[in-house]
Design an enzyme around this catalytic site. Structure first.
Site, PDB file in Angstrom:
ATOM      1  N   SER A 282      -3.490 -12.687   3.872  1.00 11.33           N
ATOM      2  CA  SER A 282      -2.793 -13.246   3.011  1.00 11.33           C
ATOM      3  C   SER A 282      -3.662 -14.738   2.708  1.00 11.33           C
ATOM      4  O   SER A 282      -5.072 -13.580   1.928  1.00 11.33           O
ATOM      5  CB  SER A 282      -1.648 -14.423   2.999  1.00 11.33           C
ATOM      6  OG  SER A 282      -0.750 -14.658   2.034  1.00 11.33           O
TER       7      SER A 282
ATOM      8  N   ASP B  75       5.020  -5.612  -0.819  1.00  9.60           N
ATOM      9  CA  ASP B  75       5.004  -6.836  -1.242  1.00  9.60           C
ATOM     10  C   ASP B  75       5.098  -7.674  -1.953  1.00  9.60           C
ATOM     11  O   ASP B  75       5.100  -7.661  -3.274  1.00  9.60           O
ATOM     12  CB  ASP B  75       3.193  -6.636  -0.980  1.00  9.60           C
ATOM     13  CG  ASP B  75       2.787  -8.470  -0.541  1.00  9.60           C
ATOM     14  OD1 ASP B  75       3.346  -9.354  -1.023  1.00  9.60           O
ATOM     15  OD2 ASP B  75       1.767  -8.577   0.513  1.00  9.60           O
TER      16      ASP B  75
ATOM     17  N   HIS C   1       5.331  -9.278   2.235  1.00 10.60           N
ATOM     18  CA  HIS C   1       4.368  -9.780   2.279  1.00 10.60           C
ATOM     19  C   HIS C   1       4.617 -10.311   3.869  1.00 10.60           C
ATOM     20  O   HIS C   1       2.956  -9.937   5.100  1.00 10.60           O
ATOM     21  CB  HIS C   1       4.589 -10.732   2.037  1.00 10.60           C
ATOM     22  CG  HIS C   1       2.758 -11.318   1.593  1.00 10.60           C
ATOM     23  ND1 HIS C   1       1.744 -11.203   0.804  1.00 10.60           N
ATOM     24  CD2 HIS C   1       2.653 -12.865   2.216  1.00 10.60           C
ATOM     25  CE1 HIS C   1       0.880 -11.268   1.633  1.00 10.60           C
ATOM     26  NE2 HIS C   1       0.108 -12.761   1.923  1.00 10.60           N
TER      27      HIS C   1
END
Length: 453
Positions: free
Chosen positions: A197, A344, A378
């Site tokens: 991330s 995601d 995610h």
């Protein structure tokens, strides 16, 4: 075995409780003299150590490392004529391997000084509970005996999302760590990076800039997962949704490091917008996300030109510079593993895959691992990709060859395969040995014996 997300959640909750106990009353970075460089620092070379100190790591584990250090070092922002300083935190496990170094990218994802890992990993669970998940991933490397260095890659401007800043400051953090003579690390140690991330932004740009900025570093692999490789695509994906707060954080980071963007946004952003952009510079990511759920940053209450601000040439020039893969000069010269979930909801899968395609076209060696289970959002992929990323980096540190060129791999798992880690990780508890009072590092038999009784 497969660890369900329920088990992971229970582990995280337990870890958070312990982190609360471990918290120390520490001065925040802006009030800590250690962060203030000595006179004459501007004339030093990048990577030069300006201060060092021993510290305790209190997020998740307390005093179970062999030792931990922090280094204040000279670095830059986007260019060589923008000197600054920042801090890296070094964790040395027991029985450490002195020929290997892991650069870990903490996904702090906000610009406030107290969100930087040099503070959160010492203070325990403060307002930034993301440190729990960061520590869980870093523990994989520490338990294997790898020294981990973790730069505060956003610097003094809170440059979240400003990839050239994050990459340069990370590479200088690696330089400083390799030069530090109190941890027994080989000066030519193999180096890998791991980031997911916001940490993926850091690690991706560290890989991309290494050839031109720090060619002397003996890097052997980079793992970057859930990577927001295109900030325009990121804004388009999350604006108006539950994670819209990251728009405020990212815009603030870009504005702080691109003066021409700041000059433009000062003209078209409202007073309310200025207040909104100040919030991520004073608070950590979960507070930011909770402050701006479903906020539409294209609204005229934020921008007098609505959505057009995002596509203004001066803004697009900066965002294009910050898109991984657009400039062939910034192509990794060391193998890369990219991982991404097809579902995601924060960092667009398509944008990351385009970066993969661009890097491959420009001669990089890249593996792209797609998590194709429909639940691979995610947060889920933060967990499911951690073991493949660790194992891939471990192979690089052990000198195992990687396939030249590029290839794509599909993973259908929705859980984490701890069996892949070997017998030292037969249980989720294997990731949490430090919580049970055992020393962090390889060759410790206490927990293994307990599990087999």
């Amino acid at each position: 075995m497969k660890l369900s997300l329920v088990v992971l959640t229970l582990i995280s909750v337990a870890a958070q409780a312990l982190a609360l106990v471990a918290r120390e009353n520490l001065p925040k970075p802006q009030n800590d003299p250690f962060y203030q460089p000595p006179d004459g620092w501007e004339s030093k070379k990048v990577g030069t150590i300006l201060r060092s100190r021993k510290v305790n790591i209190n997020t998740l584990v307390k005093d179970n490392l062999k030792e931990a250090w922090q280094l204040l070092y000279r670095t830059t922002y986007r260019s060589d004529d923008e000197p600054t300083t920042t801090v890296t935190t070094i964790m040395v496990p027991h029985n450490a391997q002195n020929d290997s170094l892991v650069m870990f990218g903490d996904f702090e994802d906000a610009g406030a000084p107290q969100c930087a890992p040099s503070y959160t990993w010492r203070a325990g669970l403060t307002s930034d509970v993301s440190s729990i998940f960061n520590v869980g991933i870093a523990m994989l490397y520490l338990q294997e005996g790898y020294i981990v260095t973790m730069p505060d890659k956003e610097g003094n401007k809170g440059a979240f999302g400003s990839g050239h800043v994050e990459g340069r400051q990370s590479l200088d953090g690696i330089r400083a760590t390799l030069a530090f003579d109190k941890i027994g690390l080989n000066k030519n140690a193999r180096v890998v990076g791991h980031g997911y991330s916001g940490g993926g932004i850091q690690c991706g740009w560290t890989a991309a800039l290494k050839k031109s900025y720090a060619p002397e570093i003996n890097s052997v692999g980079w793992y970057t997962g859930g990577t927001p490789s295109n900030l325009t695509a990121l804004v388009e994906r999350i604006n108006g949704g539950p994670f819209a707060g990251y728009v405020a954080g990212g815009l603030g980071g870009v504005i702080s490091t691109y003066p021409d963007v700041k000059a433009y946004t000062d003209k078209v952003f409202t007073k309310q917008a200025q207040k909104d952009l100040e919030f991520p510079q004073k608070h950590c990511q979960f507070e930011v996300v909770l402050r701006f759920p479903f906020k539409n940053f294209y609204d005229k209450s934020f921008s007098t030109v609505g959505k057009r601000f995002l596509y203004e040439p001066v803004v697009q020039k900066a965002l294009n510079e910050l898109t991984m893969g657009t400039n062939p000069e910034f192509t990794p010269d060391t193998p890369v593993l990219m991982a991404h979930g097809i579902s995601d909801e924060i960092a667009p899968y398509e944008a990351a895959h385009k970066t993969y395609e661009s890097w491959c076209k420009n001669g990089a060696d890249v593996e792209f691992l797609s998590f194709v289970n429909p639940v691979s959002a995610h947060g889920v992929t933060t967990v499911t990709s951690s073991v493949p990323g660790f194992l891939w980096n471990r192979d690089r540190l052990q000198g195992k060859p990687v396939q030249n060129g590029c290839r794509e791999i599909k993973n259908h798992d929705a859980g984490i395969n701890s069996n892949a880690l070997g017998e030292d990780f037969e249980s989720a508890l294997g990731l949490l040995k430090g919580l049970l009072g055992d020393k962090i590092g390889p060759n410790d038999e206490y927990l293994k014996d307990a599990l087999h009784k």
